[in-house]
Design a protein around this motif. Structure first.
Motif, PDB file in Angstrom:
ATOM      1  N   GLY A   7       0.816  -1.215   0.000  1.00  0.00           N
ATOM      2  CA  GLY A   7       0.000   0.000   0.000  1.00  0.00           C
ATOM      3  C   GLY A   7       0.844   1.257   0.000  1.00  0.00           C
ATOM      4  N   ALA A   8       2.045   1.156  -0.581  1.00  0.00           N
ATOM      5  CA  ALA A   8       3.008   2.260  -0.537  1.00  0.00           C
ATOM      6  C   ALA A   8       2.548   3.509  -1.283  1.00  0.00           C
ATOM      7  N   TYR A  30       5.508  -1.335  -2.382  1.00  0.00           N
ATOM      8  CA  TYR A  30       4.670  -2.343  -3.023  1.00  0.00           C
ATOM      9  C   TYR A  30       3.257  -1.813  -3.187  1.00  0.00           C
ATOM     10  N   SER A  31       2.829  -1.669  -4.443  1.00  0.00           N
ATOM     11  CA  SER A  31       1.461  -1.228  -4.706  1.00  0.00           C
ATOM     12  C   SER A  31       1.126  -1.509  -6.164  1.00  0.00           C
ATOM     13  N   LEU A  32      -0.151  -1.533  -6.469  1.00  0.00           N
ATOM     14  CA  LEU A  32      -0.575  -1.741  -7.850  1.00  0.00           C
ATOM     15  C   LEU A  32      -0.090  -0.614  -8.755  1.00  0.00           C
ATOM     16  N   GLN A  33       0.002   0.590  -8.217  1.00  0.00           N
ATOM     17  CA  GLN A  33       0.480   1.719  -9.003  1.00  0.00           C
ATOM     18  C   GLN A  33       1.938   1.519  -9.405  1.00  0.00           C
ATOM     19  N   LYS A  34       2.655   0.713  -8.654  1.00  0.00           N
ATOM     20  CA  LYS A  34       4.049   0.407  -8.963  1.00  0.00           C
ATOM     21  C   LYS A  34       4.168  -0.956  -9.630  1.00  0.00           C
ATOM     22  N   GLU A  35       3.014  -1.445 -10.129  1.00  0.00           N
ATOM     23  CA  GLU A  35       2.919  -2.721 -10.836  1.00  0.00           C
ATOM     24  C   GLU A  35       3.391  -3.897  -9.989  1.00  0.00           C
ATOM     25  N   LYS A  36       3.050  -3.841  -8.703  1.00  0.00           N
ATOM     26  CA  LYS A  36       3.368  -4.926  -7.781  1.00  0.00           C
ATOM     27  C   LYS A  36       2.076  -5.327  -7.074  1.00  0.00           C
ATOM     28  N   ASP A  37       1.647  -6.542  -7.362  1.00  0.00           N
ATOM     29  CA  ASP A  37       0.367  -7.054  -6.864  1.00  0.00           C
ATOM     30  C   ASP A  37       0.610  -8.044  -5.732  1.00  0.00           C
ATOM     31  N   ILE A  38       0.112  -7.762  -4.544  1.00  0.00           N
ATOM     32  CA  ILE A  38       0.347  -8.666  -3.406  1.00  0.00           C
ATOM     33  C   ILE A  38      -0.329 -10.018  -3.587  1.00  0.00           C
ATOM     34  N   LEU A  39      -1.230 -10.138  -4.548  1.00  0.00           N
ATOM     35  CA  LEU A  39      -1.846 -11.432  -4.813  1.00  0.00           C
ATOM     36  C   LEU A  39      -1.001 -12.275  -5.776  1.00  0.00           C
ATOM     37  N   LEU A  41       1.873 -14.205  -5.778  1.00  0.00           N
ATOM     38  CA  LEU A  41       2.755 -14.755  -4.745  1.00  0.00           C
ATOM     39  C   LEU A  41       4.196 -14.933  -5.207  1.00  0.00           C
ATOM     40  N   GLU A  42       4.406 -15.284  -6.450  1.00  0.00           N
ATOM     41  CA  GLU A  42       5.777 -15.434  -6.950  1.00  0.00           C
ATOM     42  C   GLU A  42       6.498 -14.087  -6.934  1.00  0.00           C
ATOM     43  N   GLN A  43       5.820 -13.059  -7.409  1.00  0.00           N
ATOM     44  CA  GLN A  43       6.411 -11.713  -7.408  1.00  0.00           C
ATOM     45  C   GLN A  43       6.671 -11.264  -5.967  1.00  0.00           C
ATOM     46  N   LEU A  44       5.726 -11.531  -5.088  1.00  0.00           N
ATOM     47  CA  LEU A  44       5.859 -11.127  -3.688  1.00  0.00           C
ATOM     48  C   LEU A  44       7.044 -11.829  -3.032  1.00  0.00           C
ATOM     49  N   LYS A  45       7.165 -13.147  -3.225  1.00  0.00           N
ATOM     50  CA  LYS A  45       8.287 -13.900  -2.649  1.00  0.00           C
ATOM     51  C   LYS A  45       9.621 -13.335  -3.121  1.00  0.00           C
ATOM     52  N   LYS A  46       9.705 -13.025  -4.403  1.00  0.00           N
ATOM     53  CA  LYS A  46      10.936 -12.461  -4.968  1.00  0.00           C
ATOM     54  C   LYS A  46      11.289 -11.147  -4.274  1.00  0.00           C
TER      55      LYS A  46
END
Length: 76
Positions: A7-8, A30-39, A41-46
């Protein structure tokens, strides 16, 4: 220290990130505006690699969204 903030891009998230950066803490914004989706999981783990903490500020308040999606983002 390295901290991931979900929610950055929100009002509170922006301020939290600013304060952490002032303290010379590395921040993963981390936020959708920064093209990072917490759903995603692979992207989040990275992005969590090397983080010592997570500040979870992401939330969805749109009542038209499914209860499952709201729970996944806000709680899980």
């Amino acid at each position: 220290m390295k901290i991931l903030v979900t929610g950055a891009s929100g009002m509170i998230g922006k301020e939290v990130c600013r304060l952490l950066l002032e303290k010379k803490i590395e921040v993963i914004e981390y936020s959708l505006q920064k093209e990072k989706d917490i759903l995603d999981l692979e992207q989040l783990k990275k992005n969590l690699k090397g983080c010592q903490a997570v500040i979870h500020l992401a939330a969805i308040i749109d009542e038209e969204k499914s209860e499952e999606k709201i729970r996944r983002i806000n709680v899980d």
